[in-house]
Design an enzyme around this catalytic site. Structure first.
Site, PDB file in Angstrom:
ATOM      1  N   GLY A 226      -2.005   8.955  -4.950  1.00  0.00           N
ATOM      2  CA  GLY A 226      -2.566   7.942  -5.833  1.00  0.00           C
ATOM      3  C   GLY A 226      -4.074   8.062  -5.952  1.00  0.00           C
ATOM      4  N   SER A 227      -4.668   7.103  -6.619  1.00  0.00           N
ATOM      5  CA  SER A 227      -6.117   7.085  -6.794  1.00  0.00           C
ATOM      6  C   SER A 227      -6.540   5.722  -7.307  1.00  0.00           C
ATOM      7  CB  SER A 227      -6.566   8.150  -7.812  1.00  0.00           C
ATOM      8  OG  SER A 227      -6.217   9.443  -7.397  1.00  0.00           O
ATOM      9  N   ASN A 228      -7.836   5.449  -7.164  1.00  0.00           N
ATOM     10  CA  ASN A 228      -8.463   4.316  -7.828  1.00  0.00           C
ATOM     11  C   ASN A 228      -9.477   4.860  -8.831  1.00  0.00           C
ATOM     12  OD1 ASN A 228      -7.178   2.598  -5.866  1.00  0.00           O
ATOM     13  ND2 ASN A 228      -8.830   3.112  -4.457  1.00  0.00           N
TER      14      ASN A 228
END
Length: 653
Positions: A226-228
């Site tokens: 995932g990532s922000n």
């Protein structure tokens, strides 16, 4: 990052390499000698970051491969062994890959995925610039290999039997592995373990422990990959220009570890950022006018088809009333035993017209009535390298977006971009099966796993729809996918497109693309809450974005209110458990609500307790409300006996 007027050059070190080598050109069937040469200049700045300059794509790929070989020789070579299905040959069938998969399972999967025909088809689909990048990369890496001394660090594997020069086709196999990470790559155990019911077989099948690991990997996919991301526009930016926070969560080691570099072809390309191993392009980065990043999306990039089997033969299925035979493909793997002797292990992989059969006891059973076939949209996606190179080359936000609309090669991620004019843009122009609400209602079959979309495989009317404006058959065109342009902000932290910006909800898409009205993740709620507060305090600065990542505050303990509720539970808990719970309650009371290294056991206890109770029905004091998605659910329902009991059990554990 703020987007500079130009890429800074003030810390370039004095070490400069001029590379020149005859590079073979890859023909359709076999490499042929060529007199073409590749040239690149590599300068390294702080932390060894390579700045690679060349006059053309062949030279650029050459420089990338050389620099990467200098820094990560054994890592890439090991990944080449994996995608060629050769781990059992060199390391033994029972050993594990970096992600815990049995070597034999991994090998059988990649021998199925990366057949010579599939690799050749991908290669033939590439434009000349991409072929030249890959050819140059392989030649540059091989030169680094020839120049690296044996020993510790980069050269530690030089005496290994599995180390060899790489080919452009090896890099194609790495790319194909990356493409199916969001689909078939999660089903390797179920694919190679599938076998017809009632058939005696000595072939190896996936065991329960492997399936348990597969389930865990599937559950953790969005978290681990995932990532922000937050893109700030001119309305909120301190200087009226775009800013981008890119916070990827990809692994820090192994075949998906990012590598930072700066690529230049004078007059055509000037881009800096990070790339995955074996890729001669920037995946996330910035250029003179743009900065962009990716986050793993929530879209479905595959569907399962439930096949209705022919009652006379479980290796045949009924399609529009006609009996069809499953295709049989034998994959053979070289296996080294404990004495070092090699033998061959063969496995038959079964496929329908949709894709391979997958078998997961208790979830996706292959019995006398039904079997399940998986169709992954990215198996037909040969455009990923073209897509990223077009993004790298774009000189304006308009050109950047146009490349995604035209090529549509992003496999399973969202894209967020900001420019120096203060514009921001969110896009999920990824590869998604074309199954709209109507088809899903007519063809959908209920599944015990909400992440699986299961369709009726007995009717042609349930196949993915074709749209001639889409980049490939069977996927949604860009016009049906979510995007949002803003001058305040857009953000994503692995939630759906719905609340990209709460001022403009994105709704009405196929459930395979994006769901609205669903609970949001804590990371997304934190980002929006912080942006609201920053707006109240003034314009957003670079340090504000840095603090969003680096101040290590734990959102659920603060705005979520969960820590205060746990402390109330501690103060009200009956005396029978006071002594047993004292240590946990004291640690929670002393915790400073951060994830810093000195946060203490309170942080550990908080994580464990919340993990244990968060999915309990009725656990929230205020349930999720789609009309107030940014602030619900919240609080613990301490007035409910079942919640009290669950908390007590979790804290005693």
């Amino acid at each position: 990052m703020t987007i500079p007027d130009r890429i800074p050059t003030y810390r370039i070190a004095g070490l400069l390499f001029c590379l020149s080598l005859t590079v073979p050109v890859q023909a359709q069937r076999a490499p042929q000698p060529s007199t073409e040469k590749a040239h690149a200049q590599i300068s390294r700045t702080g932390f060894g970051v390579p700045h690679i300059r060349a006059e053309d794509e062949r030279g650029l790929g050459y420089g990338v491969g050389y620099a990467y070989g200098q820094d990560n020789l054994c890592l890439l070579a090991n990944e080449i062994v994996t995608v060629n299905g050769e781990r059992s040959r060199y390391f033994g069938p029972e050993e594990k890959t970096r992600d815990g998969r049995a070597n034999l399972t991994s090998d059988q999967f990649f021998n199925w995925l990366n057949t010579p025909q599939a690799v050749s088809g991908f290669w033939q689909a590439q434009p000349p610039q991409i072929r030249q990048l890959l050819e140059g990369y392989a030649a540059g890496f091989n030169r680094a290999l020839s120049e690296t001394p044996a020993g510790e660090g980069t050269g530690a594997c030089l005496q290994a039997a599995w180390l060899r020069p790489v080919t452009p086709q090896d890099l194609v196999k790495l790319t194909r592995r990356l493409q199916v990470e969001g689909g078939l790559g999660q089903f390797a155990e179920t694919l190679v373990g599938a076998k017809p019911p009632g058939r005696s077989s000595t072939k190896l099948a996936a065991n329960s422990s492997q399936l348990a690991l597969a389930a865990e990997r599937m559950q953790q996919f969005a978290q681990d990959r995932g990532s922000n991301a937050v893109a700030i526009g001119r309305d909120r930016s301190f200087n009226g220009r775009g800013m981008l926070l890119a916070n990827p969560h990809f692994p820090w080691n192994g075949g998906l570890r990012f590598y930072q570099m700066h690529l230049t072809i004078p007059g055509r390309l000037d881009v800096m950022g990070a790339a995955l191993p074996g890729l001669p392009v920037i995946n996330i980065g910035f250029s003179q006018h743009l900065a962009w990043t990716h986050t793993v999306d929530t879209s479905r990039h595959f569907t399962l088809y439930r096949l209705t089997l022919d009652p006379k033969d479980p290796t045949r299925y009924l399609f529009d009333g006609q009996s069809r035979a499953l295709k049989k493909q034998t994959v053979t793997t070289q296996v080294r035993d404990k004495d070092g002797q090699l033998s061959s292990v063969s496995r038959v992989i079964y496929s329908s017209g949709f894709g391979p059969i997958v078998q997961w006891p208790g979830k996706l059973d292959w019995d006398a009535r039904h079997a399940y076939s998986l169709r992954d949209a990215n198996l037909d996606n040969d455009r990923t390298l073209q897509q990223w190179y077009a993004m790298d080359s774009a000189t304006s936000l308009e050109a950047f977006e146009a490349s995604l609309k035209k090529i549509q090669g992003i496999p399973w991620v969202n894209t967020l971009v900001a420019d120096d004019q203060g514009q921001t843009l969110y896009m999920n122009y990824s590869v998604v099966p074309n199954v709209d609400h109507k088809k899903l209602a007519a063809c959908g079959i209920s599944s015990s796993n909400p992440r699986f979309t299961v369709l009726d495989g007995s009717r042609s009317g349930c196949t993915w729809a074709n749209d001639n404006t889409a980049a490939q058959p069977g996927i949604f065109p860009v016009s049906a996918l979510p995007s949002l342009a803003r001058t305040d902000y857009v953000q994503n932290s692995n939630d759906s497109a719905w609340m990209t910006n709460p001022a403009h909800p994105l709704t009405g898409f196929s459930p395979l693309i994006s769901l609205d009205g669903q609970p949001l993740g804590a990371r997304m709620r934190f980002a929006v809450e912080r942006l609201v507060k920053l707006n109240q305090d003034g314009k957003v600065s670079v340090s504000d974005l840095q603090h969003m990542v680096m101040d290590n505050r734990v959102y659920l303990a603060e705005s979520g209110g969960l820590l205060d509720d746990l402390l109330r539970f501690c103060s009200a808990e009956p005396g029978a458990h006071t002594d047993a719970l004292k240590g946990v309650c004291v640690s929670l009371g002393q915790w400073d609500r951060t994830a810093n290294l000195d946060a203490g056991l309170g942080f550990v206890h908080f994580q464990n307790v919340v993990q244990a109770v968060r999915d309990l029905p009725g656990v929230w004091r205020i349930a999720f409300d789609p009309r107030n998605p940014l602030h619900t659910p919240r609080g613990l329902a301490l007035d409910r006996p079942e919640v009290i009991q669950a908390l007590r059990t979790a804290m005693l554990a």
